[in-house]
Design a protein around this motif. Structure first.
Motif, mmCIF file in Angstrom:
data_model
loop_
_atom_site.group_PDB
_atom_site.id
_atom_site.type_symbol
_atom_site.label_atom_id
_atom_site.label_comp_id
_atom_site.label_asym_id
_atom_site.label_seq_id
_atom_site.Cartn_x
_atom_site.Cartn_y
_atom_site.Cartn_z
ATOM 1 N N CYS A 295 0.869 -1.183 0.000
ATOM 2 C CA CYS A 295 0.000 0.000 0.000
ATOM 3 C C CYS A 295 0.907 1.235 0.000
ATOM 4 O O CYS A 295 1.688 1.427 0.944
ATOM 5 C CB CYS A 295 -0.895 0.018 1.233
ATOM 6 S SG CYS A 295 -2.026 -1.379 1.366
ATOM 7 N N GLU A 296 0.816 2.038 -1.035
ATOM 8 C CA GLU A 296 1.720 3.178 -1.174
ATOM 9 C C GLU A 296 0.916 4.467 -1.322
ATOM 10 O O GLU A 296 0.643 4.934 -2.416
ATOM 11 C CB GLU A 296 2.638 2.970 -2.377
ATOM 12 C CG GLU A 296 3.533 1.751 -2.231
ATOM 13 C CD GLU A 296 4.463 1.567 -3.418
ATOM 14 O OE1 GLU A 296 5.560 2.164 -3.388
ATOM 15 O OE2 GLU A 296 4.093 0.852 -4.351
ATOM 16 N N ALA B 237 -0.663 5.038 4.849
ATOM 17 C CA ALA B 237 -0.806 3.589 4.631
ATOM 18 C C ALA B 237 -0.372 2.778 5.841
ATOM 19 O O ALA B 237 -0.888 1.687 6.083
ATOM 20 C CB ALA B 237 0.003 3.168 3.402
ATOM 21 N N TYR C 245 -3.472 2.308 7.977
ATOM 22 C CA TYR C 245 -4.647 2.240 7.110
ATOM 23 C C TYR C 245 -5.746 1.350 7.679
ATOM 24 O O TYR C 245 -5.526 0.181 8.000
ATOM 25 C CB TYR C 245 -4.201 1.707 5.751
ATOM 26 C CG TYR C 245 -5.273 1.612 4.698
ATOM 27 C CD1 TYR C 245 -6.229 2.604 4.519
ATOM 28 C CD2 TYR C 245 -5.293 0.519 3.825
ATOM 29 C CE1 TYR C 245 -7.189 2.509 3.525
ATOM 30 C CE2 TYR C 245 -6.234 0.417 2.817
ATOM 31 C CZ TYR C 245 -7.189 1.406 2.673
ATOM 32 O OH TYR C 245 -8.126 1.311 1.683
ATOM 33 N N PRO D 180 -9.196 0.418 6.089
ATOM 34 C CA PRO D 180 -9.913 0.644 4.820
ATOM 35 C C PRO D 180 -11.315 1.213 4.966
ATOM 36 O O PRO D 180 -11.690 2.132 4.230
ATOM 37 C CB PRO D 180 -9.926 -0.754 4.187
ATOM 38 C CG PRO D 180 -8.692 -1.409 4.709
ATOM 39 C CD PRO D 180 -8.559 -0.911 6.119
ATOM 40 N N PRO E 246 -9.510 -3.923 -0.542
ATOM 41 C CA PRO E 246 -8.099 -3.808 -0.940
ATOM 42 C C PRO E 246 -7.327 -5.096 -0.701
ATOM 43 O O PRO E 246 -7.636 -5.866 0.213
ATOM 44 C CB PRO E 246 -7.576 -2.679 -0.046
ATOM 45 C CG PRO E 246 -8.486 -2.669 1.140
ATOM 46 C CD PRO E 246 -9.828 -3.085 0.626
ATOM 47 N N CYS F 275 -3.719 -4.808 -1.045
ATOM 48 C CA CYS F 275 -2.343 -4.391 -0.793
ATOM 49 C C CYS F 275 -1.983 -4.624 0.670
ATOM 50 O O CYS F 275 -2.862 -4.743 1.537
ATOM 51 C CB CYS F 275 -2.141 -2.926 -1.166
ATOM 52 S SG CYS F 275 -3.118 -1.753 -0.195
ATOM 53 N N VAL G 92 -0.118 -3.376 4.147
ATOM 54 C CA VAL G 92 0.295 -2.128 4.790
ATOM 55 C C VAL G 92 1.768 -2.212 5.172
ATOM 56 O O VAL G 92 2.250 -3.267 5.605
ATOM 57 C CB VAL G 92 -0.564 -1.827 6.040
ATOM 58 C CG1 VAL G 92 -2.014 -1.614 5.663
ATOM 59 C CG2 VAL G 92 -0.439 -2.939 7.064
ATOM 60 N N ARG H 103 -3.064 -7.437 7.746
ATOM 61 C CA ARG H 103 -3.165 -6.079 8.287
ATOM 62 C C ARG H 103 -3.381 -6.096 9.794
ATOM 63 O O ARG H 103 -2.775 -5.325 10.538
ATOM 64 C CB ARG H 103 -4.307 -5.327 7.596
ATOM 65 C CG ARG H 103 -4.345 -3.836 7.873
ATOM 66 C CD ARG H 103 -5.571 -3.186 7.247
ATOM 67 N NE ARG H 103 -6.793 -3.585 7.934
ATOM 68 C CZ ARG H 103 -7.287 -3.003 9.024
ATOM 69 N NH1 ARG H 103 -6.635 -1.975 9.564
ATOM 70 N NH2 ARG H 103 -8.398 -3.422 9.573
#
Length: 794
Positions: A275-276, A280, A283, A285, A314, A316, A318, A738
């Motif tokens: 996550c960029e 992030a 994060y 979501p 998402p 991605c 973190v 996450r």
């Protein structure tokens, strides 16, 4: 077979007769030897001096090595070898495990014990029972890995024993299937049902679900199904955008009927992206959906602090904060945490004069004071009980909701009084207060009392606490206080320690008058009001009624009573309403106060006798069976068998709790468990509150309302197979990543066909697979998270 007399006859016999007899004898001997050596009829025959057998499995390759050395029979100490399996060894059930052994450890085992042999096989494979699949251990010292097994007893019982052990490296663990004497009783009680890996079957027609309890949810589901029959997925999304203002409605309309392609296969490192974007590292979501927040027509009721989940979810990962370190263990973490793990100076500056949190070198220090706790949180907690003994911390009052918790010092210190507190605060300008609470090891969620109900059942909290909170309880018909009334147990207490209770300026006096008026109208009784002279801090305690008599005798029906079809338990995306739910009738849940703690933990609530359980029995029988199952699983497997260092486990989540048996089995440890009941699962969450535990509703197709890196262990019992068609499994795995702290653990129990898939996902994240175990239709995989992150795109 010819007897011995054929070779010792006194009369001379003809040469041809002798040769024919010898030929027959030789043929019979060869036939017998072939039968004895065959896989289907093999028997382990040994000299009398061999008192026991050690059968070692290399679970990575299904290779078997057998030892004739005498070992001590112990369910806890196992031996693992990496030996070649003979070609004629019968095919075993598939086992897979990451196992290794150092040269030093191998030298400690006599050479004759390392020779591969054929696995002895009984005439009939013994049926797996309760002790077979979950009796798994791991020990750091190979010297302790010694077993003895009575061969004669094993032969008499016609059973098999399978033993293995890891080396001194804690990254290597072992798996074992073992038969024990007590299994005979367990087998007679249910055979297949007694197997700990067998899931608790859900009969959703017996219990309501959150999806069914919510009228709004029913309406949405019906509308979505109608759209599905006439339009394709894209048109559904367009129509949803045009016709609905609810972000959740839009998302759900798109997902209804969708079947995700979850052909997992072997994952590669580049399948994951980092996550960029700004923020992030922390994060969340569903709380950081900037586009959805910008599109809100109003933020007057804190709509921008509520859940607005992105669709699709998402996938991605973190990033980690620079210098992230293994969290300080509980209880030391209550007082200090690493600054590098939660590098947020904002709250330190904002509350610098209120003794909430301070920075000292590389740590954040929590004095235990704060605005309201001038002599420390324990002084405040004890003063409340001294002033109002009926609150009886840890006996009558066990489960508390702390609204506007700050950094959760109240919940952190009242834990010493056997009280479990769910701390709740929004993600707002008080930077990372909930993240700090969780880093300290204190239960907390990011939530706000805005336009939607809290995600808890009705009539479950023994008390609600609000210290120095600035919630305007009296406005808009008392809508927010009525939400507390919904979740508060009849006879429960609301402890309000705010300035209107003990300050005398005009504004506070006016608020107190409005509060008195509102509480009388909803039949709350003011049972105590006091001020601590040593601190100047005071509190008022109100009690919710235990019957509907007061409601029926009110002069004005204001606030109004809720409609009959408005379920008190409906909580998943249900709008707040300014109405009063009726007190349950005598035979309903919530009408009677639970037993005192700790008795309430283990005894089935009386109201369960009126229900059929999710496993087909009576609910009370289901409750007891669930408790026994998890108690055995935790004792025989989780506490020692997986290699988990429980000193570093504090925050635990059961991602698919049923009756809370897993959490109850961990109650003797200094941990707390967030029990999650999926929104489409039987609504058994009230059972957990009745037994002195707590939890929350959630849909795993969405992200959880918690900061990254806030749990030490996640437990998923038959979750992924249930959500696979409805959710994107890769997004759920990203959510698991996450939530989990580096070095944290995930234990997945699933159908055998899912174990390999889950293992592939975890390996693609570069996590250490400590165990992958499959037997029959059920299996288990246990993994430990590493600090690996995918490379950045620049």
């Amino acid at each position: 077979m010819a007897s011995g007399k054929n070779f010792r006859q006194e009369k001379r016999t003809s040469t041809s007769y002798v040769m024919a007899t010898a030929t027959v004898f030789l043929a019979l001997c060869l036939l017998g030897a072939w039968i004895l050596s065959s896989p289907s009829g093999s028997r382990d025959v040994k000299d009398s001096q061999n008192a026991s057998v050690n059968v070692n499995y290399n679970l990575e390759t299904n290779r078997v090595a057998e030892s004739s050395e005498s070992f001590e029979d112990s369910a806890g100490d196992l031996n693992s070898e990496n030996e070649e399996k003979p070609q004629d060894t019968p095919q075993q059930n598939s086992y897979k495990i990451d196992s290794s052994e150092s040269e030093t450890d191998q030298k400690q085992i006599p050479q004759e014990n390392n020779k591969p042999r054929e696995k002895p096989k009984a005439e009939k494979e013994p049926e797996e029972t309760l002790g077979d699949l979950d009796e798994v251990t791991d020990h750091k010292n190979a010297d302790e890995a010694v077993q003895k097994e009575d061969l004669e007893a094993a032969e008499n019982k016609d059973t098999e024993k399978t033993n293995s052990n890891s080396g001194s490296d804690t990254s290597s663990v072992s798996s074992v299937t073992s038969k024990h004497k007590e299994d005979a009783d367990l087998e007679s009680d249910g055979g297949e049902q007694s197997d700990l890996l067998i899931e608790t079957k859900e009969e959703t027609g017996t219990w309501d679900t959150q999806a069914n309890e919510s009228k709004e949810e029913k309406r949405k589901v019906k509308a979505e199904l109608e759209r599905k029959q006439t339009v394709n997925d894209q048109s559904m999304e367009d129509e949803s955008d045009a016709d609905d203002t609810s972000t959740y409605s839009k998302k759900k309309k798109k997902k209804v009927g969708a079947v995700y392609d979850n052909d997992i296969g072997q994952k590669k490192e580049n399948d994951w992206a980092l996550c960029e974007f700004d923020g992030a590292i922390d994060y969340i979501p569903c709380l950081d959906n900037i586009d959805a927040i910008k599109a809100l027509p109003s933020t007057k009721h804190y709509e921008h602090r509520e859940r607005h989940c992105p669709d699709p979810a998402p996938t991605c990962l973190v990033p980690l904060p620079d210098g992230y370190r293994t969290p300080i263990p509980w209880p030391k973490s209550r007082n200090e945490v690493w600054y590098s793990n939660v590098p947020h100076p904002g709250l330190i500056s904002y509350k610098k004069d209120q003794n909430w949190v301070k920075k000292t070198n590389d740590r954040l220090i929590f004095p235990g004071g704060g605005t309201q706790f001038k002599h420390g949180a324990l002084h405040y907690i004890d003063f409340i009980e001294e002033s109002f003994p009926k609150i009886s911390w840890g006996k009558r009052t066990r489960v508390i909701l702390d609204v506007g918790c700050g950094v959760a010092s109240f919940g952190g210190f009242i834990f010493d009084r056997d009280v479990l507190t769910m701390s709740l605060a929004p993600k707002d300008e008080h930077e990372a207060q909930v993240q700090l609470a969780l880093e300290r090891g204190i239960p907390a969620i990011s939530s706000v009392m805005g336009t939607q109900r809290l995600v808890f059942p009705g009539n479950v909290y023994d008390a609600v606490h609000c210290a120095r909170c600035r919630v305007p309880w009296h406005i808009e018909g008392g809508k927010l206080l009525l939400e507390l009334n919904r979740v508060l147990r009849p006879g429960g207490y609301f402890v309000w320690s705010a300035t209107p209770v003990y300050w005398t300026d005009d504004e506070d006096v006016e608020i107190w008058k409005e509060m008195e008026k509102l509480t009388r109208s909803i039949c709350w009784k003011l049972v105590a009001k006091f001020v601590d002279e040593s601190t100047g801090i005071g509190a008022a305690i109100f009690r919710k009624p235990t019957s509907n008599d007061c409601y029926e005798n009110r002069n004005k029906n204001f606030p109004p009573m809720c409609e009959e079809d408005d379920s008190v338990n409906a909580a998943w995306y249900v709008p707040l309403s300014a109405c009063i739910h009726r007190i349950p009738d005598e035979d309903e849940r919530g009408s009677k106060w639970p037993q005192s703690w700790p008795s309430r933990l283990t005894e089935a609530p009386a109201w369960l006798n009126n229900f059929k359980g999710v496993n087909g029995k009576t609910a009370a029988d289901d409750f007891m069976a669930d408790s026994e199952k998890w108690q055995k699983a935790v004792e025989k497997s989780y506490l020692e068998g997986l290699g988990i260092d429980w000193k570093h486990i504090r925050n635990v989540m059961d991602m698919r709790a049923v009756y809370g048996g897993f959490a109850a089995a961990l109650s003797s440890l200094p941990v707390w468990v967030m029990n999650v009941v999926p929104s489409d699962a039987p609504d058994t969450l009230p059972v957990m509150f009745d037994r002195g535990l707590f939890g929350i509703y959630h849909d795993w197709c969405e992200s959880f309302s918690s900061y990254p890196r806030t749990y030490d262990l996640l437990h998923a019992d038959h979750l992924f197979s249930k959500i696979k068609k409805r959710c994107n499994i890769k997004a759920v795995i990203a959510e698991v990543d996450r939530l989990l702290r580096p070095s944290g653990w995930v234990i997945v129990r699933e159908k055998s066909e899912f174990i390999g898939e889950m293992q592939n996902y975890f390996e693609s994240l570069q996590w250490e697979v400590k165990m992958a175990f499959s037997k029959g239709t059920e299996g288990l995989v246990a993994v430990q998270k590493t600090k690996w992150r995918p490379a950045t795109s620049f």
